[in-house]
Design a protein around this motif. Sequence first.
Motif, mmCIF file in Angstrom:
data_model
loop_
_atom_site.group_PDB
_atom_site.id
_atom_site.type_symbol
_atom_site.label_atom_id
_atom_site.label_comp_id
_atom_site.label_asym_id
_atom_site.label_seq_id
_atom_site.Cartn_x
_atom_site.Cartn_y
_atom_site.Cartn_z
ATOM 1 N N LEU A 37 -25.302 102.965 -16.599
ATOM 2 C CA LEU A 37 -26.680 102.486 -16.428
ATOM 3 C C LEU A 37 -27.555 102.884 -17.618
ATOM 4 N N PRO A 38 -27.546 104.143 -18.067
ATOM 5 C CA PRO A 38 -28.329 104.470 -19.273
ATOM 6 C C PRO A 38 -27.833 103.726 -20.512
ATOM 7 N N ALA A 39 -26.521 103.533 -20.623
ATOM 8 C CA ALA A 39 -25.973 102.829 -21.788
ATOM 9 C C ALA A 39 -26.493 101.402 -21.861
ATOM 10 N N SER A 40 -26.696 100.783 -20.707
ATOM 11 C CA SER A 40 -27.196 99.411 -20.711
ATOM 12 C C SER A 40 -28.636 99.324 -21.208
ATOM 13 N N LEU A 41 -29.367 100.420 -21.085
ATOM 14 C CA LEU A 41 -30.763 100.446 -21.549
ATOM 15 C C LEU A 41 -30.883 100.808 -23.027
ATOM 16 N N SER A 42 -29.880 101.471 -23.561
ATOM 17 C CA SER A 42 -29.906 101.824 -24.991
ATOM 18 C C SER A 42 -28.522 101.584 -25.591
ATOM 19 N N PHE A 53 -17.213 100.522 -26.802
ATOM 20 C CA PHE A 53 -16.017 100.313 -27.608
ATOM 21 C C PHE A 53 -14.769 100.715 -26.830
ATOM 22 N N ASP A 54 -14.790 101.887 -26.214
ATOM 23 C CA ASP A 54 -13.628 102.378 -25.470
ATOM 24 C C ASP A 54 -13.247 101.456 -24.315
ATOM 25 N N ALA A 55 -14.237 100.802 -23.712
ATOM 26 C CA ALA A 55 -13.978 99.904 -22.586
ATOM 27 C C ALA A 55 -13.748 98.462 -23.035
ATOM 28 N N GLY A 56 -13.980 98.179 -24.310
ATOM 29 C CA GLY A 56 -13.834 96.804 -24.801
ATOM 30 C C GLY A 56 -14.959 95.887 -24.364
ATOM 31 N N ILE A 57 -16.107 96.493 -24.067
ATOM 32 C CA ILE A 57 -17.249 95.730 -23.564
ATOM 33 C C ILE A 57 -18.278 95.545 -24.676
ATOM 34 N N THR A 58 -18.857 94.349 -24.731
ATOM 35 C CA THR A 58 -19.869 94.072 -25.746
ATOM 36 C C THR A 58 -21.283 94.170 -25.204
ATOM 37 N N GLN A 59 -21.443 93.997 -23.903
ATOM 38 C CA GLN A 59 -22.791 93.957 -23.322
ATOM 39 C C GLN A 59 -22.704 94.291 -21.834
ATOM 40 N N ALA A 60 -23.720 94.979 -21.333
ATOM 41 C CA ALA A 60 -23.829 95.254 -19.902
ATOM 42 C C ALA A 60 -25.313 95.277 -19.537
ATOM 43 N N ASN A 61 -25.656 94.590 -18.468
ATOM 44 C CA ASN A 61 -27.033 94.543 -17.981
ATOM 45 C C ASN A 61 -27.016 94.732 -16.469
ATOM 46 N N VAL A 73 -32.763 98.960 -2.741
ATOM 47 C CA VAL A 73 -31.878 98.632 -1.621
ATOM 48 C C VAL A 73 -30.575 97.985 -2.087
ATOM 49 N N GLY A 74 -30.448 97.716 -3.382
ATOM 50 C CA GLY A 74 -29.225 97.121 -3.890
ATOM 51 C C GLY A 74 -29.171 97.161 -5.397
ATOM 52 N N ILE A 75 -27.997 96.850 -5.915
ATOM 53 C CA ILE A 75 -27.796 96.882 -7.360
ATOM 54 C C ILE A 75 -26.766 95.819 -7.734
ATOM 55 N N THR A 76 -26.897 95.284 -8.918
ATOM 56 C CA THR A 76 -25.907 94.356 -9.455
ATOM 57 C C THR A 76 -25.953 94.409 -10.974
ATOM 58 N N GLY A 77 -24.938 93.874 -11.589
ATOM 59 C CA GLY A 77 -24.898 93.853 -13.042
ATOM 60 C C GLY A 77 -23.972 92.773 -13.557
ATOM 61 N N LEU A 78 -24.093 92.510 -14.841
ATOM 62 C CA LEU A 78 -23.200 91.608 -15.557
ATOM 63 C C LEU A 78 -22.726 92.335 -16.803
ATOM 64 N N TYR A 79 -21.460 92.157 -17.115
ATOM 65 C CA TYR A 79 -20.941 92.722 -18.353
ATOM 66 C C TYR A 79 -19.983 91.738 -18.999
ATOM 67 N N CYS A 80 -19.725 91.955 -20.275
ATOM 68 C CA CYS A 80 -18.906 91.029 -21.046
ATOM 69 C C CYS A 80 -17.889 91.820 -21.861
ATOM 70 N N TYR A 81 -16.648 91.394 -21.782
ATOM 71 C CA TYR A 81 -15.593 91.984 -22.608
ATOM 72 C C TYR A 81 -15.537 91.286 -23.959
ATOM 73 N N GLU A 82 -15.214 92.039 -24.975
ATOM 74 C CA GLU A 82 -15.065 91.482 -26.321
ATOM 75 C C GLU A 82 -14.067 90.328 -26.318
ATOM 76 N N LYS A 83 -12.958 90.493 -25.607
ATOM 77 C CA LYS A 83 -11.877 89.495 -25.643
ATOM 78 C C LYS A 83 -12.287 88.128 -25.091
ATOM 79 N N ASP A 84 -13.282 88.089 -24.221
ATOM 80 C CA ASP A 84 -13.686 86.789 -23.669
ATOM 81 C C ASP A 84 -15.198 86.580 -23.715
#
Length: 103
Positions: A37-42, A53-61, A73-84
């Motif tokens: 969660l903090p990584a997604s903000l910075s 880098f270690d997870a192969g992720i380019t973006q997370a929100n 009352v809830g949480i959700t997110g989207l993330y993207c892998y470098e490979k796709d």
Amino acid sequence: MNKITIVPLSIDNIQNGIYTAKRVFPDEVKEVPEDWLPASLSPNSRKSKKLYFDAGITQANYWIAQNNEAQVVGITGLYCYEKDKHEAYWLGWFGVDPEYRNR
């Protein structure tokens, strides 16, 4: 009936987001919400870049759902892998706090 609003994760609500993620996903690795969660903000911080880098992720929100009393009352997110990154985003941490389910 409470109105539910979806808002972006922010510095102001991150602690409530972490708390909710831990309640919704009690069996996850304990440091995951505190890391992601903090990584997604910075995303450009050194720690965030290594995590991505270690997870192969380019973006997370992430977004939180809160009621009219600003209780998360809830949480959700989207993330993207470098490979796709040109064709897919993945849904992450989609959940409702156990106290607010079935409403």
